[in-house]
Write a protein that holds these residues in place. Structure first.
Motif, short mmCIF file in Angstrom:
data_model
loop_
_atom_site.label_atom_id
_atom_site.label_comp_id
_atom_site.label_asym_id
_atom_site.label_seq_id
_atom_site.Cartn_x
_atom_site.Cartn_y
_atom_site.Cartn_z
N LYS A 15 2.81 5.14 -0.49
CA LYS A 15 1.06 6.13 -0.93
C LYS A 15 0.18 4.71 -1.37
O LYS A 15 -1.04 4.73 -0.56
CB LYS A 15 1.10 7.13 -1.26
N SER A 16 0.73 4.52 -2.42
CA SER A 16 -0.46 3.81 -3.37
C SER A 16 -1.11 2.13 -3.06
O SER A 16 -1.93 1.86 -2.84
CB SER A 16 -0.17 3.53 -5.00
N THR A 17 -0.18 2.09 -1.85
CA THR A 17 -0.65 0.01 -1.57
C THR A 17 -1.56 0.90 -0.16
O THR A 17 -2.53 0.42 -0.38
CB THR A 17 1.10 0.10 -0.50
N ILE A 18 -1.18 2.51 0.35
CA ILE A 18 -2.30 2.26 0.93
C ILE A 18 -3.94 2.18 0.13
O ILE A 18 -4.94 2.10 0.94
CB ILE A 18 -1.90 3.65 2.30
N LEU A 27 7.50 -1.54 -9.23
CA LEU A 27 7.60 -0.35 -9.08
C LEU A 27 6.79 0.90 -9.24
O LEU A 27 5.63 0.87 -9.80
CB LEU A 27 8.64 0.20 -10.60
N SER A 28 7.00 1.16 -7.54
CA SER A 28 5.74 2.47 -7.74
C SER A 28 5.99 3.97 -9.54
O SER A 28 6.81 3.34 -9.90
CB SER A 28 5.61 3.89 -6.51
N GLY A 29 4.73 4.42 -9.83
CA GLY A 29 4.38 5.08 -10.45
C GLY A 29 5.69 6.29 -11.17
O GLY A 29 6.38 5.68 -11.72
N GLY A 30 6.12 6.98 -9.23
CA GLY A 30 6.95 7.39 -10.14
C GLY A 30 8.21 7.05 -10.13
O GLY A 30 9.23 7.92 -10.77
N ASN A 31 8.59 5.58 -9.41
CA ASN A 31 9.87 4.73 -9.94
C ASN A 31 10.26 4.21 -11.20
O ASN A 31 11.01 4.55 -12.18
CB ASN A 31 10.50 4.27 -8.66
N1 ATP Z 1 2.67 -5.05 -7.08
C1 ATP Z 1 4.29 -5.18 -6.00
N2 ATP Z 1 5.19 -6.06 -6.26
C2 ATP Z 1 6.46 -5.68 -5.65
N3 ATP Z 1 6.37 -4.52 -5.06
C3 ATP Z 1 5.78 -3.20 -5.28
C4 ATP Z 1 4.16 -3.40 -5.76
N4 ATP Z 1 3.26 -2.72 -5.14
C5 ATP Z 1 4.19 -1.48 -4.64
N5 ATP Z 1 5.47 -2.42 -4.09
C6 ATP Z 1 5.96 -2.13 -4.06
O1 ATP Z 1 6.23 -1.23 -2.28
C7 ATP Z 1 6.40 0.26 -2.55
C8 ATP Z 1 5.60 1.39 -1.67
O2 ATP Z 1 4.92 2.02 -3.24
P1 ATP Z 1 3.83 2.37 -3.95
O3 ATP Z 1 3.66 2.20 -5.00
O4 ATP Z 1 2.60 1.98 -2.31
O5 ATP Z 1 4.77 3.67 -3.35
P2 ATP Z 1 3.57 5.65 -3.88
O6 ATP Z 1 4.41 6.10 -2.39
O7 ATP Z 1 2.62 5.25 -4.21
O8 ATP Z 1 5.04 5.71 -4.77
P3 ATP Z 1 4.82 6.90 -6.10
O9 ATP Z 1 4.82 8.67 -5.55
O10 ATP Z 1 6.09 6.72 -7.16
O11 ATP Z 1 3.28 6.73 -6.76
C9 ATP Z 1 7.58 0.31 -3.57
O12 ATP Z 1 8.80 -0.01 -3.42
C10 ATP Z 1 7.08 0.00 -4.98
O13 ATP Z 1 8.40 -0.72 -5.67
#
Ligand code: ATP
Length: 526
Positions: free
Chosen positions: A48-51, A423-427
């Protein structure tokens, strides 16, 4: 809203984003219509955050394109995204606590003439934005004197200082109590009424049903489903979130309309002896104002006591105090044989005595982003037997332990050598939890342990806290979520308006009374 035949305001077309071997987003197709409220959901690490980061110009996609009004657009910098009409309210507010609301808005303002910011023009415009949103806005008020809900409103004003066509709200309800949440949804509906599109990232199913038109569910970086909310069931969302894996689905607890005290996990043993005694304590906020006065409380072994209320009413100061990070301005605390008047009232000393601390501000005091997961784990376990031999770190053993925790807590990470910041925030939160619940703590200070976690992990965390209680640990749970409190806590103490209400046994207090206390009333209003 039905799928739009008109050109979507924003579209992702076949967007893929990789970080090394991790595919954070995989061939994502996503459309956001004008005036549409889209909930973006998925488990921790789903992408999600990546989007959000790509839409806000933090980094570009590796493959695929972002379209604005049907035109492929490249955001070279975040300023390009702002220029295109995209505003973001991040989960972790980007506000400077010691500055005023207006100063914070000025930090990103464009009203710069002759090298100086035109503060009166800026103030007038911020006032106007606040007025259209129905917010009270005192431009001189310092951020650290505002509660989280008001800080969030400053962030929303800040985002809307530009011509915004798409507002992205990253987990905006995680920190809000019921009333502020309802008010935020009103704001979202108001924006929709003005034709603004909203992307709402959330882990809470009730948020989706309260305000969204459509839910896009991400799983392992890809779009698992895009469904209109009307007629959608919680079960359908959850099964798309966790996939076809029936076992995984069975683990997920779908929240009911609202848990009651009867749903409480409860516990069977009477609480044990007192591990911590708080007597007539006054605690100050960092800015010197009184957060809470006359606080008395005993924490027993084998019980979970919830410190509830709107954030900013002294709960955090209590946790800081019991973690040895702050002394009471008045009164006295005895905790695990240490006294707050003694010189050894320090975080290190309390930790050694058996206090573990899941901090609410994970990024500032819970993790070190540049260090590996293994080293982050070690931050709380350096004294544990086994990790060092002859004064040297046993790296292989440490990696083995941390890899096991990663798998048990289902942390989405390649291994214990990964840097925390990737890692993502939740992780990240899962790693902190694994670290702080491990070992043999006698008092666990759990500040919002489930904030930002997906449903599966929340259920797991509740189970772990329950087991810790059964094993005789004393747990102080900071939570603004009444459902969570009624589900797992034995007693509740509400913080409001500089004082406390309770403690009361959860089984003996009803929801309306808790609501009245949170609002600062002794009794339920007639
Ligand atoms: N800068 C980065 N470098 C390496 N891996 C990353 C980076 N940013 C995100 N990731 C990886 O990309 C994946 C998606 O992460 P993302 O933060 O988009 O998840 P999310 O759905 O927002 O999760 P959450 O609900 O925990 O916030 C995860 O496996 C994360 O570890």
């Amino acid at each position: 809203m039905t799928e739009n035949l008109a050109t979507p305001l924003v579209a992702l077309r076949g967007v893929t984003k990789r970080f090394g071997d991790v595919v954070a987003n995989r061939a994502v197709d996503l459309e956001i219509g004008q005036g549409e409220v889209l909930a973006l959901v998925g488990e921790n690490g789903a992408g999600k955050s990546t989007i959000v980061n790509m839409l806000s110009g933090v980094f570009p996609p590796d493959e695929g394109a972002i379209e604005i009004d049907g035109v492929p657009t490249v955001f070279a910098t975040p300023a390009d995204s702002v220029e295109a009409g995209i505003g973001v309210v991040h989960q972790h507010y980007m506000l400077v606590p010691t500055l005023s609301a207006l100063d914070n808005i000025a930090l990103q303002a464009r009203e710069i003439g002759l090298g100086k910011i035109d503060r009166s023009a800026l103030g007038a415009r911020a006032g106007k934005v606040a007025e259209t949103l129905g917010f009270q806005f005192d431009k001189r008020q310092r951020i650290d004197s505002l509660d989280v809900a008001h800080q969030q409103r400053i962030e929303i004003i800040k985002a809307l200082m530009h011509e915004v066509r798409l507002l992205i709200l990253d987990e905006p309800t995680a920190v809000l109590g019921a009333e502020d949440k309802a008010r935020l949804f009103e704001t979202v509906r108001g924006l929709k009424g003005q034709g603004v599109s909203v992307v709402l990232i959330t882990h809470k199913l009730e948020d989706i049903f309260a305000v969204a038109d459509r839910a896009v569910i991400l799983r392992n970086g890809a779009v698992a489903a895009s469904l209109p909310v009307r007629g959608l069931s919680a079960d359908t969302i959850v099964s798309h979130m966790v996939g076809a894996d029936a076992e995984a689905r069975a683990e997920v607890q779908i929240p009911s309309e609202g848990a009651t005290a009867d749903d409480s996990v409860g516990h069977t043993h009477p609480p044990g002896k007192v591990v911590c005694r708080v007597r007539d304590v006054t605690l100050h906020r960092p800015n010197g104002s009184v957060a809470v006065a006359g606080l008395s409380l005993e924490l027993h072994a084998g019980e979970i006591v919830a410190a509830a209320g709107v954030d900013g009413n002294g709960q955090s100061e209590l946790v800081r105090c019991l973690a040895g990070m702050q002394r009471p301005a008045d009164g006295e605390v005895d905790c695990l044989g240490l006294n707050s008047r003694m010189s050894d009232w320090t975080p290190a000393r309390l930790r050694r005595a058996g206090v573990s601390h899941i901090p609410e501000d994970r990024r500032r005091s819970g993790i070190v982003g540049d260090m590996s997961l293994a080293k982050n784990y070690l931050l709380s376990h350096l004294d544990d037997p086994g990790f060092t031999r002859f004064g040297l770190l046993r790296n292989r053993y440490l990696a083995q332990v941390v890899d096991e925790r990663i798998s048990r807590f289902k942390v989405r990470a390649p291994g214990s050598g990964e840097r925390m910041k990737n890692l993502s925030g939740g992780n990240q939160q899962k790693v902190v939890l694994a670290r702080e619940l491990d070992g043999d703590p006698r008092l666990i200070l759990a500040a919002h342990p489930s904030r930002g976690l997906d449903l599966n992990t929340i259920a797991f965390v509740h189970q772990v806290l329950d087991e810790a209680r059964e094993a005789g640990r004393s747990i102080l749970l900071l939570s603004s979520d009444i459902d969570e409190i009624l589900k797992i806590a034995d007693r509740i103490l509400v913080f409001a308006g500089g004082r406390t209400f309770g403690p009361a046994r959860c089984a003996e207090v009803d929801r309306r009374t808790i609501g009245a206390w949170i609002a600062g009333h002794e009794d339920v209003p007639a």
